[in-house]
Design a protein around this motif. Structure first.
Motif, PDB file in Angstrom:
ATOM      1  N   PRO A 287      -4.970  39.218  37.180  1.00  0.00           N
ATOM      2  CA  PRO A 287      -6.095  38.462  37.757  1.00  0.00           C
ATOM      3  C   PRO A 287      -7.177  38.220  36.713  1.00  0.00           C
ATOM      4  O   PRO A 287      -7.555  39.127  35.972  1.00  0.00           O
ATOM      5  N   GLY A 288      -7.636  36.978  36.626  1.00  0.00           N
ATOM      6  CA  GLY A 288      -8.696  36.634  35.685  1.00  0.00           C
ATOM      7  C   GLY A 288      -8.219  36.209  34.317  1.00  0.00           C
ATOM      8  O   GLY A 288      -9.025  35.745  33.498  1.00  0.00           O
ATOM      9  N   ALA A 289      -6.916  36.325  34.018  1.00  0.00           N
ATOM     10  CA  ALA A 289      -6.400  35.941  32.700  1.00  0.00           C
ATOM     11  C   ALA A 289      -6.315  34.424  32.603  1.00  0.00           C
ATOM     12  O   ALA A 289      -5.587  33.775  33.352  1.00  0.00           O
ATOM     13  N   ASP A 290      -7.089  33.847  31.675  1.00  0.00           N
ATOM     14  CA  ASP A 290      -7.063  32.393  31.476  1.00  0.00           C
ATOM     15  C   ASP A 290      -6.017  31.982  30.452  1.00  0.00           C
ATOM     16  O   ASP A 290      -5.349  30.964  30.607  1.00  0.00           O
ATOM     17  N   SER A 291      -5.911  32.760  29.365  1.00  0.00           N
ATOM     18  CA  SER A 291      -4.900  32.476  28.350  1.00  0.00           C
ATOM     19  C   SER A 291      -4.555  33.775  27.645  1.00  0.00           C
ATOM     20  O   SER A 291      -5.361  34.717  27.602  1.00  0.00           O
ATOM     21  N   VAL A 292      -3.349  33.822  27.085  1.00  0.00           N
ATOM     22  CA  VAL A 292      -2.863  35.028  26.412  1.00  0.00           C
ATOM     23  C   VAL A 292      -2.208  34.619  25.103  1.00  0.00           C
ATOM     24  O   VAL A 292      -1.403  33.673  25.066  1.00  0.00           O
TER      25      VAL A 292
ATOM     26  N   LEU B  64       1.415  45.561  26.823  1.00  0.00           N
ATOM     27  CA  LEU B  64       1.898  44.752  27.938  1.00  0.00           C
ATOM     28  C   LEU B  64       2.733  43.618  27.370  1.00  0.00           C
ATOM     29  O   LEU B  64       2.529  43.200  26.226  1.00  0.00           O
ATOM     30  N   SER B  65       3.628  43.101  28.175  1.00  0.00           N
ATOM     31  CA  SER B  65       4.337  41.899  27.747  1.00  0.00           C
ATOM     32  C   SER B  65       3.409  40.698  27.952  1.00  0.00           C
ATOM     33  O   SER B  65       2.484  40.737  28.770  1.00  0.00           O
ATOM     34  N   VAL B  66       3.660  39.641  27.214  1.00  0.00           N
ATOM     35  CA  VAL B  66       2.851  38.428  27.353  1.00  0.00           C
ATOM     36  C   VAL B  66       2.944  37.903  28.782  1.00  0.00           C
ATOM     37  O   VAL B  66       1.932  37.487  29.367  1.00  0.00           O
ATOM     38  N   GLU B  67       4.127  37.932  29.361  1.00  0.00           N
ATOM     39  CA  GLU B  67       4.310  37.417  30.712  1.00  0.00           C
ATOM     40  C   GLU B  67       3.514  38.224  31.728  1.00  0.00           C
ATOM     41  O   GLU B  67       2.862  37.665  32.632  1.00  0.00           O
ATOM     42  N   THR B  68       3.544  39.546  31.600  1.00  0.00           N
ATOM     43  CA  THR B  68       2.779  40.399  32.507  1.00  0.00           C
ATOM     44  C   THR B  68       1.283  40.126  32.371  1.00  0.00           C
ATOM     45  O   THR B  68       0.552  40.035  33.358  1.00  0.00           O
TER      46      THR B  68
ATOM     47  N   GLU C   4      -0.595  36.423  21.266  1.00  0.00           N
ATOM     48  CA  GLU C   4      -0.139  37.667  20.656  1.00  0.00           C
ATOM     49  C   GLU C   4       0.111  37.430  19.170  1.00  0.00           C
ATOM     50  O   GLU C   4       0.662  36.402  18.773  1.00  0.00           O
ATOM     51  N   ASP C   5      -0.359  38.386  18.336  1.00  0.00           N
ATOM     52  CA  ASP C   5      -0.054  38.327  16.911  1.00  0.00           C
ATOM     53  C   ASP C   5       0.629  39.624  16.501  1.00  0.00           C
ATOM     54  O   ASP C   5       1.110  40.371  17.368  1.00  0.00           O
ATOM     55  N   GLU C   6       0.682  39.902  15.215  1.00  0.00           N
ATOM     56  CA  GLU C   6       1.413  41.081  14.743  1.00  0.00           C
ATOM     57  C   GLU C   6       0.765  42.392  15.165  1.00  0.00           C
ATOM     58  O   GLU C   6       1.420  43.427  15.199  1.00  0.00           O
ATOM     59  N   LEU C   7      -0.528  42.353  15.500  1.00  0.00           N
ATOM     60  CA  LEU C   7      -1.243  43.587  15.823  1.00  0.00           C
ATOM     61  C   LEU C   7      -1.702  43.674  17.268  1.00  0.00           C
ATOM     62  O   LEU C   7      -1.731  44.758  17.843  1.00  0.00           O
ATOM     63  N   SER C   8      -2.088  42.545  17.846  1.00  0.00           N
ATOM     64  CA  SER C   8      -2.793  42.594  19.124  1.00  0.00           C
ATOM     65  C   SER C   8      -2.261  41.593  20.139  1.00  0.00           C
ATOM     66  O   SER C   8      -1.707  40.547  19.793  1.00  0.00           O
ATOM     67  N   LEU C   9      -2.480  41.950  21.393  1.00  0.00           N
ATOM     68  CA  LEU C   9      -2.327  41.036  22.514  1.00  0.00           C
ATOM     69  C   LEU C   9      -3.746  40.671  22.949  1.00  0.00           C
ATOM     70  O   LEU C   9      -4.561  41.556  23.215  1.00  0.00           O
ATOM     71  N   VAL C  10      -4.067  39.379  22.993  1.00  0.00           N
ATOM     72  CA  VAL C  10      -5.426  38.927  23.279  1.00  0.00           C
ATOM     73  C   VAL C  10      -5.432  38.132  24.576  1.00  0.00           C
ATOM     74  O   VAL C  10      -4.717  37.131  24.707  1.00  0.00           O
ATOM     75  N   ILE C  11      -6.256  38.583  25.523  1.00  0.00           N
ATOM     76  CA  ILE C  11      -6.389  37.913  26.810  1.00  0.00           C
ATOM     77  C   ILE C  11      -7.788  37.320  26.888  1.00  0.00           C
ATOM     78  O   ILE C  11      -8.784  38.025  26.740  1.00  0.00           O
TER      79      ILE C  11
END
Length: 289
Positions: free
Chosen positions: A233-238, A224-228, A240-247
């Motif tokens: 719903p429920g995402a408090d913070s996002v 997913l893109s960071v913006e998406t 991203e590093d070289e491997l993962s997107l963390v929500i």
């Protein structure tokens, strides 16, 4: 309990119930080992008292010795004796029969090393022998100071089974460890210490729940893109590093439902708070020598 200007144990109070598995956790220098040694009757406290099985632990109470088992952080064995001979020597102090020695060798996985001199055992094998010596006389309470230190992952997990079996027989276990995952699995309650004080004490699950930490959802980078992700719903913070997107979220259900609906569950990992998070929240993250 003080050493010069250093107060190693400062107003520590706790009770351990019969049959309980109780862990004392803390960074280096927190006072864990000193607390354990006072409870065992090996050190005289500067103030306060310790009651062990209804009797005072200090002055050294010889009536208690057959009822407690102690494995110290640094173990000392008799020179040139084999593993079996070490156990027989310790056991002879309590009138232990030879069959019990064989049982203990099997329990800690040293049957095939019974005739090996202690000096020729590996560090992990010596650690297991030390624990066997603490258990050979079938004590009611077992004190273990970092019993799984120097063990490889397989031996550590095997020792967990040993400790569970010991507790299943109604024995009380009080121990220290640096392995927080281990304490979370084994302990009925834990006390987290730092600077000689107990900062928190409860069942691991309750300590984790009271932390009220966010759940982290890991996705493969590019799923997913960071913006998406930020608009889910429920995402408090996002992040991203070289491997993962963390929500990060405190309402995981709607977030996971939205990810399922968008078809982005492949490779997804969900990580909730652990006892390690509680430990770091209480004691900080700075390096301890």
């Amino acid at each position: 309990m003080s050493y010069g200007d250093l107060r190693a144990v400062d107003g520590v109070t706790f009770d351990v119930a019969e049959g309980e598995f109780f862990g004392i956790l803390g960074p280096n220098g927190a006072g864990k080992t000193t607390t354990l040694e006072i409870a065992e009757g090996l050190r005289k406290p500067d103030a306060g008292s310790v009651s062990l099985l209804g009797q005072p632990a200090w002055p050294r109470n010889v009536d208690l010795l057959p009822r407690i088992g102690v494995q110290l952080q640094a173990s000392a064995f008799f020179e040139k004796l084999t593993a079996r001979e070490q156990l027989e020597t310790f056991g002879s102090l309590y009138g232990v029969r030879s069959a019990r020695v064989d049982e203990m060798l099997e329990l800690v996985g040293l049957t095939d090393k019974a005739d090996t001199q202690e000096a020729k055992l590996s560090g992990g094998q010596r650690q297991r022998l030390s624990i066997a010596c603490a258990l050979v006389h079938d004590p009611d309470i077992v004190f273990l100071d970092e019993p799984t230190a120097a063990l490889d992952p397989q031996a550590r997990r095997n020792l967990w089974d040993v400790l569970r079996e010991v507790q299943s027989k109604g024995k009380t276990i009080v121990y220290t460890t640096h392995y927080l995952d281990e304490a979370e699995v084994l302990c009925d309650r834990v006390a987290i210490m730092d600077n000689g004080k107990i900062l928190a004490m409860d069942a691991p699950a309750r300590l984790v729940r009271d932390l009220d930490a966010a759940t982290r959802v890991f996705l493969e980078r590019g799923a997913l893109s960071v913006e998406t992700a930020r608009n889910l719903p429920g995402a408090d913070s996002v992040t991203e590093d070289e491997l993962s997107l963390v929500i990060s979220t405190r309402t995981a259900a709607p977030l996971l439902a939205a990810l399922a609906e968008s078809g982005t569950l492949d490779g997804l990992q969900v990580r909730t708070a652990t006892l390690e998070d509680v430990f770091l929240d209480l004691t900080g993250r700075e390096y301890r020598a």
